[in-house]
Design a protein around this motif. Structure first.
Motif, PDB file in Angstrom:
ATOM      1  N   ARG A  84       0.821  -1.208  -0.087  1.00 47.82           N
ATOM      2  CA  ARG A  84       0.000   0.159  -0.161  1.00 47.82           C
ATOM      3  C   ARG A  84       0.768   1.204   0.025  1.00 47.82           C
ATOM      4  NH1 ARG A  84      -5.284   0.134   1.447  1.00 47.82           N
ATOM      5  NH2 ARG A  84      -5.023  -1.951   2.216  1.00 47.82           N
ATOM      6  N   GLY A  85       0.548   2.283  -0.876  1.00 44.09           N
ATOM      7  CA  GLY A  85       1.474   3.408  -1.069  1.00 44.09           C
ATOM      8  C   GLY A  85       2.666   3.354  -1.913  1.00 44.09           C
ATOM      9  N   ARG A  86       3.128   2.156  -2.123  1.00 44.15           N
ATOM     10  CA  ARG A  86       4.018   1.742  -3.027  1.00 44.15           C
ATOM     11  C   ARG A  86       3.955   1.180  -4.433  1.00 44.15           C
ATOM     12  NH1 ARG A  86       8.640  -1.004   0.050  1.00 44.15           N
ATOM     13  NH2 ARG A  86       9.870  -0.612  -1.699  1.00 44.15           N
ATOM     14  N   GLY A  87       2.791   0.431  -4.446  1.00 39.11           N
ATOM     15  CA  GLY A  87       2.554  -0.656  -5.676  1.00 39.11           C
ATOM     16  C   GLY A  87       3.224  -1.732  -5.502  1.00 39.11           C
ATOM     17  N   SER A  88       3.222  -2.401  -6.798  1.00 38.44           N
ATOM     18  CA  SER A  88       4.034  -3.537  -6.725  1.00 38.44           C
ATOM     19  C   SER A  88       5.364  -3.486  -6.863  1.00 38.44           C
ATOM     20  CB  SER A  88       3.300  -4.477  -7.777  1.00 38.44           C
ATOM     21  OG  SER A  88       2.092  -4.594  -7.914  1.00 38.44           O
ATOM     22  N   VAL A  89       6.020  -4.266  -5.902  1.00 35.14           N
ATOM     23  CA  VAL A  89       7.524  -4.038  -5.578  1.00 35.14           C
ATOM     24  C   VAL A  89       7.937  -5.435  -5.472  1.00 35.14           C
ATOM     25  CG1 VAL A  89       7.607  -1.679  -5.019  1.00 35.14           C
ATOM     26  CG2 VAL A  89       7.332  -3.513  -3.213  1.00 35.14           C
ATOM     27  N   LEU A  90       9.522  -5.591  -5.790  1.00 32.10           N
ATOM     28  CA  LEU A  90      10.105  -6.881  -5.700  1.00 32.10           C
ATOM     29  C   LEU A  90      10.655  -6.959  -4.303  1.00 32.10           C
ATOM     30  CD1 LEU A  90      10.622  -9.582  -6.992  1.00 32.10           C
ATOM     31  CD2 LEU A  90      12.719  -8.798  -7.898  1.00 32.10           C
ATOM     32  N   LEU A  91      10.254  -7.893  -3.205  1.00 31.41           N
ATOM     33  CA  LEU A  91      10.709  -7.668  -1.996  1.00 31.41           C
ATOM     34  C   LEU A  91      11.498  -9.250  -1.748  1.00 31.41           C
ATOM     35  CD1 LEU A  91       7.690  -6.257  -0.073  1.00 31.41           C
ATOM     36  CD2 LEU A  91       9.762  -5.115  -0.893  1.00 31.41           C
ATOM     37  N   PRO A  92      12.217  -9.130  -0.786  1.00 34.33           N
ATOM     38  CA  PRO A  92      13.040 -10.435  -0.363  1.00 34.33           C
ATOM     39  C   PRO A  92      12.171 -11.379   0.374  1.00 34.33           C
ATOM     40  CG  PRO A  92      14.123  -8.591   0.736  1.00 34.33           C
ATOM     41  CD  PRO A  92      12.988  -8.020  -0.028  1.00 34.33           C
ATOM     42  N   ASN A  93      10.974 -11.468   0.132  1.00 34.56           N
ATOM     43  CA  ASN A  93      10.032 -12.026   0.880  1.00 34.56           C
ATOM     44  C   ASN A  93       9.463 -13.459   0.423  1.00 34.56           C
ATOM     45  OD1 ASN A  93       8.417 -10.908  -1.072  1.00 34.56           O
ATOM     46  ND2 ASN A  93       6.722 -10.193   0.357  1.00 34.56           N
ATOM     47  N   HIS A  94      10.041 -13.876  -0.449  1.00 37.19           N
ATOM     48  CA  HIS A  94       9.358 -15.083  -0.846  1.00 37.19           C
ATOM     49  C   HIS A  94       9.648 -16.597  -0.100  1.00 37.19           C
ATOM     50  CE1 HIS A  94       9.975 -12.372  -4.435  1.00 37.19           C
ATOM     51  NE2 HIS A  94       8.727 -12.943  -4.930  1.00 37.19           N
ATOM     52  N   GLY A  95       8.720 -17.144   0.116  1.00 37.67           N
ATOM     53  CA  GLY A  95       8.674 -18.495   0.660  1.00 37.67           C
ATOM     54  C   GLY A  95       8.631 -19.567  -0.456  1.00 37.67           C
ATOM     55  N   VAL A  96       8.988 -20.854   0.445  1.00 35.81           N
ATOM     56  CA  VAL A  96       9.023 -22.135  -0.222  1.00 35.81           C
ATOM     57  C   VAL A  96       8.278 -23.013   0.352  1.00 35.81           C
ATOM     58  CG1 VAL A  96      11.263 -22.805   0.969  1.00 35.81           C
ATOM     59  CG2 VAL A  96      10.663 -23.595  -1.211  1.00 35.81           C
ATOM     60  N   GLN A  97       7.614 -23.888  -0.670  1.00 32.80           N
ATOM     61  CA  GLN A  97       6.941 -25.067  -0.188  1.00 32.80           C
ATOM     62  C   GLN A  97       7.669 -26.410  -0.279  1.00 32.80           C
ATOM     63  OE1 GLN A  97       2.973 -25.442  -1.935  1.00 32.80           O
ATOM     64  NE2 GLN A  97       2.698 -23.093  -1.769  1.00 32.80           N
ATOM     65  N   ARG A  98       8.232 -26.915   0.736  1.00 27.90           N
ATOM     66  CA  ARG A  98       9.067 -27.897   0.626  1.00 27.90           C
ATOM     67  C   ARG A  98       8.464 -29.310   1.091  1.00 27.90           C
ATOM     68  NH1 ARG A  98      14.020 -27.370   4.710  1.00 27.90           N
ATOM     69  NH2 ARG A  98      12.518 -27.889   6.070  1.00 27.90           N
ATOM     70  N   HIS A  99       8.582 -30.245   0.289  1.00 30.34           N
ATOM     71  CA  HIS A  99       8.476 -31.705   0.714  1.00 30.34           C
ATOM     72  C   HIS A  99       8.986 -32.276   1.553  1.00 30.34           C
ATOM     73  CE1 HIS A  99       5.483 -32.870  -2.559  1.00 30.34           C
ATOM     74  NE2 HIS A  99       5.939 -32.065  -3.195  1.00 30.34           N
ATOM     75  N   VAL A 100       8.105 -33.081   2.475  1.00 28.46           N
ATOM     76  CA  VAL A 100       8.790 -33.651   3.482  1.00 28.46           C
ATOM     77  C   VAL A 100       8.541 -35.152   3.539  1.00 28.46           C
ATOM     78  CG1 VAL A 100       8.413 -34.351   6.139  1.00 28.46           C
ATOM     79  CG2 VAL A 100       7.884 -31.676   5.408  1.00 28.46           C
ATOM     80  N   ARG A 101       7.622 -35.523   2.996  1.00 29.99           N
ATOM     81  CA  ARG A 101       7.265 -36.885   2.661  1.00 29.99           C
ATOM     82  C   ARG A 101       6.082 -37.075   1.630  1.00 29.99           C
ATOM     83  NH1 ARG A 101       5.897 -36.575   8.020  1.00 29.99           N
ATOM     84  NH2 ARG A 101       7.783 -37.236   8.510  1.00 29.99           N
ATOM     85  N   LEU A 102       6.111 -38.516   1.134  1.00 30.43           N
ATOM     86  CA  LEU A 102       4.982 -38.685   0.315  1.00 30.43           C
ATOM     87  C   LEU A 102       4.304 -40.098   1.277  1.00 30.43           C
ATOM     88  CD1 LEU A 102       6.219 -38.894  -3.235  1.00 30.43           C
ATOM     89  CD2 LEU A 102       4.019 -37.600  -2.450  1.00 30.43           C
ATOM     90  N   ASN A 103       3.239 -39.863   1.511  1.00 31.28           N
ATOM     91  CA  ASN A 103       2.526 -40.848   2.135  1.00 31.28           C
ATOM     92  C   ASN A 103       1.757 -41.866   1.270  1.00 31.28           C
ATOM     93  OD1 ASN A 103       2.851 -39.823   4.808  1.00 31.28           O
ATOM     94  ND2 ASN A 103       1.079 -38.397   4.665  1.00 31.28           N
ATOM     95  N   ARG A 104       1.451 -41.494  -0.071  1.00 34.50           N
ATOM     96  CA  ARG A 104       1.292 -42.463  -0.843  1.00 34.50           C
ATOM     97  C   ARG A 104       1.401 -41.876  -2.432  1.00 34.50           C
ATOM     98  NH1 ARG A 104      -5.289 -43.979  -1.721  1.00 34.50           N
ATOM     99  NH2 ARG A 104      -5.101 -45.289  -3.517  1.00 34.50           N
ATOM    100  N   GLN A 105       1.750 -42.849  -3.404  1.00 32.38           N
ATOM    101  CA  GLN A 105       2.041 -42.311  -4.657  1.00 32.38           C
ATOM    102  C   GLN A 105       1.804 -43.432  -5.586  1.00 32.38           C
ATOM    103  OE1 GLN A 105       6.297 -41.919  -5.740  1.00 32.38           O
ATOM    104  NE2 GLN A 105       6.711 -42.669  -3.651  1.00 32.38           N
ATOM    105  N   GLY A 106       1.580 -43.157  -6.956  1.00 34.10           N
ATOM    106  CA  GLY A 106       1.481 -44.201  -8.007  1.00 34.10           C
ATOM    107  C   GLY A 106       0.042 -44.185  -8.469  1.00 34.10           C
ATOM    108  N   GLY A 107       0.068 -44.699  -9.712  1.00 31.00           N
ATOM    109  CA  GLY A 107      -1.237 -45.059 -10.496  1.00 31.00           C
ATOM    110  C   GLY A 107      -1.928 -43.582 -10.539  1.00 31.00           C
ATOM    111  N   ASN A 108      -3.245 -43.472  -9.945  1.00 28.15           N
ATOM    112  CA  ASN A 108      -3.896 -42.273  -9.729  1.00 28.15           C
ATOM    113  C   ASN A 108      -3.853 -41.441  -8.501  1.00 28.15           C
ATOM    114  OD1 ASN A 108      -5.337 -43.999  -8.459  1.00 28.15           O
ATOM    115  ND2 ASN A 108      -7.427 -43.438  -9.282  1.00 28.15           N
ATOM    116  N   VAL A 109      -3.158 -41.593  -7.520  1.00 32.50           N
ATOM    117  CA  VAL A 109      -3.085 -40.802  -6.277  1.00 32.50           C
ATOM    118  C   VAL A 109      -1.854 -40.445  -5.726  1.00 32.50           C
ATOM    119  CG1 VAL A 109      -3.904 -40.957  -4.029  1.00 32.50           C
ATOM    120  CG2 VAL A 109      -5.376 -41.772  -5.791  1.00 32.50           C
ATOM    121  N   ILE A 110      -1.876 -39.247  -5.294  1.00 31.08           N
ATOM    122  CA  ILE A 110      -0.401 -38.855  -4.771  1.00 31.08           C
ATOM    123  C   ILE A 110      -0.852 -38.011  -3.333  1.00 31.08           C
ATOM    124  CG2 ILE A 110       1.751 -37.249  -4.930  1.00 31.08           C
ATOM    125  CD1 ILE A 110       1.148 -37.369  -7.940  1.00 31.08           C
TER     126      ILE A 110
END
Length: 301
Positions: A84-110
């Motif tokens: 607000r008051g500045r518009g769209s600016v590039l900030l060093p505030n980007h997060g990341v979604q990190r995988h911890v584990r897969l409980n199920r995978q294969g075929g048609n479900v992940i």
């Protein structure tokens, strides 16, 4: 095992032996893209691609993903942040979604578990997710996408959008599907439909039980987005500058989740060859509602 060790960079969803979606995790994506798992390419049963990845107009659009521009002040959407008051600016505030584990995978479900991590390393959210591919007919299948976000902090955690922060019409944040077509390709090649409604202006910000998207290039295709579980988040719709549909967790007001509380959402998307009419879209939502593999009971918690 950690993210890239446990999931690799590609898991495939299939329907009737046909590969219809790749679930990807690329941990070396640029920080400004807010690295996160995504689905791309997603395809119709005939093989038409219906997602876009890192297009020139918005490099941080990653196929189908869960992306939030402001979760506790952290950008999990990618790109610039509206201030607000500045518009769209590039900030060093980007997060990341990190995988911890897969409980199920294969075929048609992940079924992965994820952590949403702030730039300084703090875990803000823990997520359980379930992504499934379900056959519907010879020309259509359904992508069942459910997620549950648990506030991992000691206090309340607020979700906001650029609209909440002062940019009108930009209430995006949540489930998001970037479809093909750039601005120069949109005219005459895309149509947005809802129950008794048509067009971006009518459906952007609306809370309808379903929203349909027709594409006419390179071959006819249809996406029907269905809000499962009765949550009724407003839709975020773009069909002129680019083609994209998502949900708005915080359209005009912040959404605050208490410590340890869980925020759950589920979107079922019908992916069809050919151009479905409004009547056909309404009928297919009824098919989804009564389908034994798309019942109302599974929501991660």
């Amino acid at each position: 095992m950690r993210d890239d060790e446990s999931i690799g960079d590609r898991q495939v969803l299939a329907v009737g032996g046909r590969e219809v979606a790749d679930y990807r995790w690329l941990p070396k994506l640029a920080t400004t893209l807010s690295p996160r798992p995504f689905l791309h390419p997603v395809r119709t049963l005939a093989g038409t691609r219906v997602t876009e990845l890192m297009p020139a107009d918005h490099p941080h659009h990653l196929g189908v993903s869960v992306a939030v521009p402001d979760a506790g002040g952290v950008n999990f959407w990618g790109g610039r942040t509206f201030v607000r008051g500045r518009g769209s600016v590039l900030l060093p505030n980007h997060g990341v979604q990190r995988h911890v584990r897969l409980n199920r995978q294969g075929g048609n479900v992940i079924e992965p578990e994820l952590e949403w991590i702030a730039p300084e390393g703090a875990v803000l959210l823990r997520e359980r997710r379930r992504v499934a591919a379900v056959p519907l007919s010879d020309t259509a299948w359904a992508l069942d996408f459910a997620f549950a976000l648990t506030n991992a902090t000691a206090g309340p955690l607020g979700f906001a959008s650029p609209q909440v922060n002062g940019r009108p019409g930009a209430g995006y944040g949540g489930f998001f599907w970037r479809a093909p077509m750039s601005k120069s390709e949109c005219e005459g090649n895309v149509r947005v439909l809802g129950p008794g409604l048509e067009g971006e202006e009518a459906l952007h910000g609306a809370s309808t039980p379903w929203l349909g998207l027709n594409g006419f290039a390179p071959a006819p295709w249809t996406l029907v987005f269905i809000a499962a579980g009765g949550e009724g988040d407003p839709w975020f719709v773009r069909s002129g500058d680019y083609v994209g549909v998502g949900t708005s967790l915080a359209l005009a007001e912040p959404l605050v989740v208490g410590p340890g509380a869980v925020l759950s959402r589920r979107i079922i998307t019908v992916v069809a060859d050919d151009t479905l009419t409004e009547k056909s879209m309404a009928a297919i939502t009824e098919t989804v509602a009564s389908h034994p593999d798309l019942g109302p009971n599974w929501v991660p918690d």
